[in-house]
Write a protein that holds these residues in place. Structure first.
Motif, PDB file in Angstrom:
ATOM      1  N   ALA A  14       0.844  -1.194   0.000  1.00 23.50           N
ATOM      2  CA  ALA A  14       0.000   0.000   0.000  1.00 23.50           C
ATOM      3  C   ALA A  14       0.882   1.247   0.000  1.00 23.50           C
ATOM      4  CB  ALA A  14      -0.917  -0.004   1.210  1.00 23.50           C
ATOM      5  N   GLY A  15       0.513   2.208  -0.857  1.00 22.60           N
ATOM      6  CA  GLY A  15       1.281   3.438  -0.983  1.00 22.60           C
ATOM      7  C   GLY A  15       2.292   3.423  -2.114  1.00 22.60           C
ATOM      8  N   ASP A  16       2.570   2.235  -2.637  1.00 24.39           N
ATOM      9  CA  ASP A  16       3.530   2.113  -3.737  1.00 24.39           C
ATOM     10  C   ASP A  16       2.889   2.518  -5.067  1.00 24.39           C
ATOM     11  OD1 ASP A  16       5.379  -0.853  -2.607  1.00 24.39           O
ATOM     12  OD2 ASP A  16       5.465   1.269  -2.020  1.00 24.39           O
ATOM     13  N   SER A  17       3.720   2.498  -6.112  1.00 26.31           N
ATOM     14  CA  SER A  17       3.278   2.854  -7.456  1.00 26.31           C
ATOM     15  C   SER A  17       3.572   1.722  -8.435  1.00 26.31           C
ATOM     16  CB  SER A  17       3.996   4.123  -7.939  1.00 26.31           C
ATOM     17  OG  SER A  17       3.699   5.226  -7.126  1.00 26.31           O
ATOM     18  N   SER A  85       0.014   5.814  -5.054  1.00 23.41           N
ATOM     19  CA  SER A  85      -0.706   5.686  -3.778  1.00 23.41           C
ATOM     20  C   SER A  85      -1.670   4.513  -3.801  1.00 23.41           C
ATOM     21  CB  SER A  85      -1.469   6.990  -3.469  1.00 23.41           C
ATOM     22  OG  SER A  85      -0.590   8.093  -3.428  1.00 23.41           O
ATOM     23  N   LEU A  86      -1.179   3.381  -4.226  1.00 23.14           N
ATOM     24  CA  LEU A  86      -2.040   2.211  -4.369  1.00 23.14           C
ATOM     25  C   LEU A  86      -2.608   1.767  -3.028  1.00 23.14           C
ATOM     26  CD1 LEU A  86       0.008   0.366  -7.083  1.00 23.14           C
ATOM     27  CD2 LEU A  86      -2.436   0.876  -7.229  1.00 23.14           C
ATOM     28  N   PRO A  88      -5.114  -1.419  -0.999  1.00 20.22           N
ATOM     29  CA  PRO A  88      -5.512  -2.830  -1.138  1.00 20.22           C
ATOM     30  C   PRO A  88      -6.767  -3.009  -1.998  1.00 20.22           C
ATOM     31  CG  PRO A  88      -4.830  -2.389   1.101  1.00 20.22           C
ATOM     32  CD  PRO A  88      -4.844  -1.062   0.394  1.00 20.22           C
ATOM     33  N   GLU A  89      -7.671  -2.060  -1.960  1.00 18.97           N
ATOM     34  CA  GLU A  89      -8.892  -2.172  -2.758  1.00 18.97           C
ATOM     35  C   GLU A  89      -8.654  -1.985  -4.253  1.00 18.97           C
ATOM     36  OE1 GLU A  89      -8.393  -0.235  -0.054  1.00 18.97           O
ATOM     37  OE2 GLU A  89      -9.444   1.702  -0.256  1.00 18.97           O
ATOM     38  N   ASP A  90      -7.444  -1.625  -4.648  1.00 21.50           N
ATOM     39  CA  ASP A  90      -7.090  -1.559  -6.067  1.00 21.50           C
ATOM     40  C   ASP A  90      -6.685  -2.933  -6.612  1.00 21.50           C
ATOM     41  OD1 ASP A  90      -5.447   1.543  -5.366  1.00 21.50           O
ATOM     42  OD2 ASP A  90      -7.408   1.275  -6.319  1.00 21.50           O
ATOM     43  N   THR A  91      -6.595  -3.913  -5.735  1.00 21.91           N
ATOM     44  CA  THR A  91      -6.220  -5.261  -6.158  1.00 21.91           C
ATOM     45  C   THR A  91      -7.238  -5.820  -7.144  1.00 21.91           C
ATOM     46  OG1 THR A  91      -5.015  -5.746  -4.118  1.00 21.91           O
ATOM     47  CG2 THR A  91      -5.862  -7.634  -5.374  1.00 21.91           C
TER      48      THR A  91
END
Length: 124
Positions: A14-17, A85-86, A88-91
């Motif tokens: 989380a938070g990575d790009s 700013s990824l 977990p719900e972007d999975t």
């Protein structure tokens, strides 16, 4: 139909790009609006972002506005999705799609060529 190949997915925190790429085989790539969609397990495929032929019109899903950026390079026949700013719900599995509606559409039914998808997993 256009042949589309996505790349760039992976496992991040989380938070990575991540930056997804989608390369098209069609020499008339610039004739197509391009879209990114995603599908999480057990959920419908949902719209993420779309860009017009020239790049002048861009639409985003509300929940990714300010974090994701769609762009295209017609000379390279490639569309990109920069995801910052990824969460977990972007999975999901992310798909690119090509369509020929007048304006870029938020509806998956307006795209007739799809890639095979690339997995994005965001850990908390």
């Amino acid at each position: 139909q256009v042949q589309l190949v996505e790349s760039g997915g992976g496992l991040v925190q989380a938070g990575d790009s991540l930056r997804l790429s989608c390369a098209a085989s069609e020499r008339t790539f610039s004739d197509y609006n391009m879209g990114w969609f995603r599908q999480a397990p057990g959920k419908e495929r949902e719209f993420v972002a779309a860009i017009s032929r020239s790049g002048g019109i861009i639409n985003y899903l509300d929940s990714v506005k300010g974090r994701f950026t769609i762009s295209r390079d017609n000379a390279r026949r490639t569309v990109y999705l920069q995801m910052n700013s990824l969460k977990p719900e972007d999975t999901a599995v992310y798909y690119c799609a090509a369509g020929r509606t007048i304006k870029p559409s938020n509806s998956r039914y307006h795209y007739d060529s799809w890639g095979q998808g690339t997995q994005v997993t965001v850990s908390s």
